[in-house]
Design an enzyme around this catalytic site. Sequence first.
Site, PDB file in Angstrom:
ATOM      1  N   GLU A 189      -6.119  -1.137  -6.973  1.00 58.42           N
ATOM      2  CA  GLU A 189      -5.211  -0.194  -7.639  1.00 58.42           C
ATOM      3  C   GLU A 189      -4.154  -0.999  -8.401  1.00 58.42           C
ATOM      4  O   GLU A 189      -3.414  -1.786  -7.792  1.00 58.42           O
ATOM      5  CB  GLU A 189      -4.546   0.715  -6.609  1.00 58.42           C
ATOM      6  CG  GLU A 189      -5.502   1.691  -5.954  1.00 58.42           C
ATOM      7  CD  GLU A 189      -4.834   2.570  -4.908  1.00 58.42           C
ATOM      8  OE1 GLU A 189      -5.163   3.768  -4.836  1.00 58.42           O
ATOM      9  OE2 GLU A 189      -3.974   2.061  -4.142  1.00 58.42           O
ATOM     10  N   SER A 224       0.821  -1.214   0.000  1.00 62.78           N
ATOM     11  CA  SER A 224       0.000   0.000   0.000  1.00 62.78           C
ATOM     12  C   SER A 224       0.849   1.254   0.000  1.00 62.78           C
ATOM     13  O   SER A 224       0.315   2.355  -0.105  1.00 62.78           O
ATOM     14  CB  SER A 224      -0.919   0.011   1.232  1.00 62.78           C
ATOM     15  OG  SER A 224      -0.142   0.016   2.419  1.00 62.78           O
ATOM     16  N   ASN A 261      -4.473   6.318  -0.699  1.00 61.68           N
ATOM     17  CA  ASN A 261      -3.755   6.743   0.503  1.00 61.68           C
ATOM     18  C   ASN A 261      -3.075   8.107   0.342  1.00 61.68           C
ATOM     19  O   ASN A 261      -2.713   8.729   1.338  1.00 61.68           O
ATOM     20  CB  ASN A 261      -2.720   5.685   0.914  1.00 61.68           C
ATOM     21  CG  ASN A 261      -3.348   4.527   1.640  1.00 61.68           C
ATOM     22  OD1 ASN A 261      -4.319   4.683   2.377  1.00 61.68           O
ATOM     23  ND2 ASN A 261      -2.827   3.330   1.426  1.00 61.68           N
ATOM     24  N   HIS A 314      -2.973  -3.508  -5.538  1.00 65.33           N
ATOM     25  CA  HIS A 314      -3.305  -3.111  -4.170  1.00 65.33           C
ATOM     26  C   HIS A 314      -4.782  -3.355  -3.920  1.00 65.33           C
ATOM     27  O   HIS A 314      -5.638  -2.588  -4.349  1.00 65.33           O
ATOM     28  CB  HIS A 314      -2.940  -1.643  -3.935  1.00 65.33           C
ATOM     29  CG  HIS A 314      -3.256  -1.179  -2.556  1.00 65.33           C
ATOM     30  ND1 HIS A 314      -3.676   0.109  -2.273  1.00 65.33           N
ATOM     31  CD2 HIS A 314      -3.236  -1.830  -1.367  1.00 65.33           C
ATOM     32  CE1 HIS A 314      -3.893   0.219  -0.984  1.00 65.33           C
ATOM     33  NE2 HIS A 314      -3.641  -0.945  -0.405  1.00 65.33           N
TER      34      HIS A 314
END
Length: 417
Positions: free
Chosen positions: A174, A141, A212, A162
């Site tokens: 992702e 991540s 993120n 991800h």
Amino acid sequence: MDTDVTEPDRPRRDPADDEDEGSPFGPVGVVGAGAMGAGIAQVAATAGHAVTLVDAAAGAAAAAVERIGASLSRLVEKGRLSADDATAVRRRITPAEALDELPHCGLVIEAVPEDLDLKRRIFAELADLQPPTTVLATNTSSIDIDDIAHEVTDPERVLGLHFFNPPPVMKLVEVVHGERTARAFVEHAAALMAAWGKTPVRCSSTPGFIVNRVARPFYGEAQRIVESGIADAATVDWILREKGGFPMGPLELTDFIGQDVNLAVGTSVWEQTGRDERYAPTAFQRSLVEAGRLGRKSGRGVYTYAADGSVDDSVDGSEPDVELAERLVGGPVATDPLARTLAMLVNEAVDLVARGEASADDVDTAMRLGTRYPKGPIEWGREIGFDVVARQVAELDDAYPGGRYRPSPALTDGSLR
């Protein structure tokens, strides 16, 4: 790419021995039998793959397969899966304790802890063991894809997949490419994720990828508002939920995630961006972690929790000041938790798109599915007006100089209209 395949000293299993008769899919390897690895293995097996789940810890993979079986049984009890299908999925998953027990795979996904040296060793070994046509993917991540592929002789096949927790439930994946990842592998991986019933979004290996990275202001602005005394945590959370439509307020969400986990992700993005002030961790969150106030899992974080995990309403500060909330919303952006948060989310998303790290559509899709935001930030920017957001961020920059609130040039250059 080199097409020669060097066989390991240990004999491999024949993939045909593991694969269901008539399956149109090739074998998949998953390395790491924790919650994410087990969830990914379940997803791949449900999609029809023969899956080998590898974990070096004795018995860990076998225990994970038992947990997967229990999870499938619960789906049967709820009527979401037939008993025959559950049995077939379970039979497709084989536990193993070494990478050389993997058959030749179409895809191997690594899901071990976020330790760069460990990941590098795994990928170097996988590159030697697997054919050059095998896609080697990491579920990281936060770690740069090119750093993970550093010891791989053919890094064009290394990319990120991800998944979000829990993988069998969350639709978003992702698909992350490094500078050396070949486009053909990215497109193949994205198509495969779609075949698994997931929604793939493509992005480059920027710190934090899409979700993120773009989500940092959601947490950071709330923490700074509380830290500065503008409003208490419960009031900020109420505003973001009731006025903004977010499923959880930012402070209760960090308690749910774990203050230590959220701080670690934020610190990683900050470090990877050269300690850019925009991502600097707050003293507010650092103090929570240092005090052991990690959130629900420790019984106390921003809020105090009862034994059943609910907020203890008897503790001061757990109830919002609705009168204060109504005064703040619609006022100056510096003291309006909703406007301030939205402006910074839009600013961050616009910057990411302007740098060419992901498309506007993929950013919006990622934030809706990965964080359950009611709208994507680019969509929000169009609704609010990018020129309005630019003025709001400039106001914040005047009020709090230092670089955190610098407006993205893309807000006013017309590229996203």
